[in-house]
Design a protein around this motif. Structure first.
Motif, short mmCIF file in Angstrom:
data_model
loop_
_atom_site.label_atom_id
_atom_site.label_comp_id
_atom_site.label_asym_id
_atom_site.label_seq_id
_atom_site.Cartn_x
_atom_site.Cartn_y
_atom_site.Cartn_z
N GLY A 376 0.92 -1.18 -0.01
CA GLY A 376 0.10 -0.13 0.05
C GLY A 376 0.90 1.26 -0.14
N PHE A 377 0.18 2.26 0.02
CA PHE A 377 1.00 3.57 -0.25
C PHE A 377 0.51 4.52 1.01
N PHE A 378 1.25 4.16 1.94
CA PHE A 378 0.97 5.06 3.31
C PHE A 378 2.08 5.74 3.63
N VAL A 379 1.81 6.87 4.12
CA VAL A 379 2.62 8.01 4.81
C VAL A 379 2.31 8.44 6.08
N LYS A 380 3.11 8.67 7.06
CA LYS A 380 2.86 9.17 8.48
C LYS A 380 2.52 10.53 8.56
N PRO A 381 1.34 10.91 9.11
CA PRO A 381 1.10 12.43 9.14
C PRO A 381 2.24 13.00 9.66
N THR A 382 2.55 14.25 9.13
CA THR A 382 3.84 14.78 9.12
C THR A 382 3.53 16.32 9.60
N LEU A 383 4.44 16.64 10.50
CA LEU A 383 4.16 18.20 11.07
C LEU A 383 5.66 18.73 10.90
N PHE A 384 6.13 19.94 10.21
CA PHE A 384 7.19 20.67 10.19
C PHE A 384 7.19 21.78 10.97
N THR A 385 8.32 21.96 11.58
CA THR A 385 8.56 23.38 12.42
C THR A 385 9.81 24.04 11.83
#
Length: 498
Positions: A376-385
């Motif tokens: 499958g085509f999964f990416v973790k939810p990502t937060l940048f600072t």
């Protein structure tokens, strides 16, 4: 658990059927005999195929739609009868809701939590709303000042044959927010679903016929970009309604110019969420997280730029990071999944490419930032600072579960904050999180976007017009404007005497 073990038998039986084009009320193969593979984004496996329509198939569908528009069976149908047919279609969608939600999840990857509880109820309510419009499409009498005795009035008439091209991120919702008002207005349709998500559109076509909508009124051609281009260029198409990327929208504008086709374009976005120091953080933190992580960030209104006052910046960042880390990731058919897959390998590569660009430019990853699993085509939810305005993660639409946080201070006046929020070619949505309603409404007037949420983000309601500003497109869907976009005003003036 294999995909076939996850799917209920009625949905599996539908998936394994022969899927052809819907033209003139009949299921017909593509003229060239070609097929398109359909992939489950949760596993990466090919699950079925559909007919691959090309220009010749588009021509057949448009001619069928044109004949249906000219026929007495549709053009002369009483408004109350058209309303009855749409209510019947809504009945069938509601009866088929569990089936359609599951099929949408398999086709698109969105979790059942989303398809069952949001997408399908919105689809049904959209049909119901526009089913009430056929008897209300009225003109008006006009008092003219020309010499003589005049009876002058206007008529609201359907625009004609409509080509509708939809995106893959919410296929049924996008299809019905176009099809329902067009049908209510008396138009006929050729629908070109996204090549990645054709299945629910084909089921919807079957339901439309069951509801009694005349043959040729609603036609479906599955295919790739060349089919969409042929639809835009066809001389018998009077209007194009498109949801998708801004570059493709610009191409459609150029192609439609030769035929002076009416256009509605709902395009990309890079929407700001703005959290002031006095915001209710118990509301704002989950609100801004949902604004970007819902549907795995594959939402045109996604709040992917998060402006936060320095006084609450750390608290908001920590809260959003905790939510991002804690969201259950899995196949959309797995109960409890909140983050499903991206639509394709290409889309996952695109999103991860932006993540790597952000890292390389010096942004810090507060959560996520990696792919998940091998299937499958999964990416973790990502937060940048630690972001800067020149970074691609700030400037460009990613269309994935990626958000960049940007602090602002007490000395940042509203004009400066508005300038930062507006520093994008897009203008689809924005949200403002504050207890100070004067600040909220001042900001709402000055942020350049088609939709502004106050202590909310991206409300979709069938009665509320939706659309963009700047390079996010033009025209509105939903509400009264959504159906008026499928009509033209005719002025009639009768000279009764000198």
């Amino acid at each position: 658990m294999t995909l076939h073990q996850r799917i209920t038998k009625p949905v599996l039986d539908f998936i394994l059927r022969q899927h052809d084009l819907l033209i003139g009320g009949a299921s017909v193969p593509a003229e060239a005999g070609e097929r398109l593979a359909v992939v489950d984004p949760g596993t990466g496996q090919v699950i079925t195929s559909v007919a691959k329509g090309r220009a010749s198939d588009i021509d057949k569908a448009v001619r069928a739609a044109h004949a249906a528009f000219e026929s007495s069976a549709w053009r002369d149908m009483k408004p109350v009868e058209r309303s009855r047919l749409l209510h019947r279609l809504a009945d069938l969608v509601e009866q088929d809701m569990a089936f359609l939600a599951e099929l949408e999840t398999v086709d698109n990857g969105a979790p059942l939590l989303l398809t069952r509880n949001f997408f399908l109820p919105l689809v049904a309510s959209t049909i119901r709303y526009y089913a009430g419009w056929p008897t209300r499409l009225n003109g008006e009498t006009i008092q003219v000042s020309a010499p003589g005795d005049w009876h002058a009035y206007t008529l609201r008439e359907p625009v004609g044959v409509v080509g509708q091209i939809v995106a893959w991120n919410a296929p049924l919702v996008l299809t019905m927010q176009k099809a329902a008002p067009a049908l209510a207005a008396g138009c006929t349709i050729v629908l070109k679903p996204a090549e990645l998500t054709p299945l629910t559109a084909l089921r919807l076509g079957e339901l439309a016929l069951q509801a009694g909508i005349p043959e040729g009124v609603f036609n479906i051609v599955t295919g790739e970009g060349d089919a969409g281009a042929a639809l835009v260029e066809h001389p018998l198409v009077d209007k194009i309604s498109f949801t998708g990327s801004t570059p493709v929208g610009k191409s459609i504008m150029r192609s439609a110019a030769d035929g002076m086709k009416r256009l509605s374009l709902e395009l990309g976005g890079k929407s700001p969420s703005i959290v002031f120091a006095d915001a209710d953080l118990e509301l704002a933190i989950p609100g801004v997280a949902n604004a970007v992580f819902m549907n795995t960030g594959q939402v045109c209104v996604a709040g992917s730029r998060l402006f936060v006052h320095r006084k609450v910046y750390d608290q908001v960042v920590e809260g959003v990071a905790a939510i991002a880390t804690g969201l259950p990731i899995g196949h959309g058919l797995d109960e409890g999944s909140v983050i499903g897959p991206l639509i394709s390998q290409a889309q996952r590569d695109r999103v991860l490419g932006y993540v790597e660009q952000g890292k390389a430019a010096g942004a810090a990853v507060a959560a996520g930032g990696t792919a998940v699993g091998d299937a499958g085509f999964f990416v973790k939810p990502t937060l940048f600072t630690d972001t800067t305005p020149d970074m691609s993660i700030i400037r460009e639409e990613i269309f994935g579960p990626v958000v960049a946080a940007i602090p602002f201070d007490d000395d940042t006046d509203l004009s400066s904050l508005v300038a930062q929020a507006n520093a994008t070619p897009y203008g689809l949505a924005a949200s403002i999180w504050t207890r100070d309603l004067a600040t909220a409404h001042r900001m709402a007037r000055r942020v350049r976007s088609g939709t502004v949420g106050i202590n909310s983000h991206g409300l979709l309601d069938v009665a509320l017009p939706f659309g963009g500003a700047k390079q996010s497109g033009f025209g509105r869907e939903y509400g009264a404007e959504g159906i008026l976009a499928y009509t033209e005003t005719k002025s009639v003036a009768a000279l009764l005497g000198a």
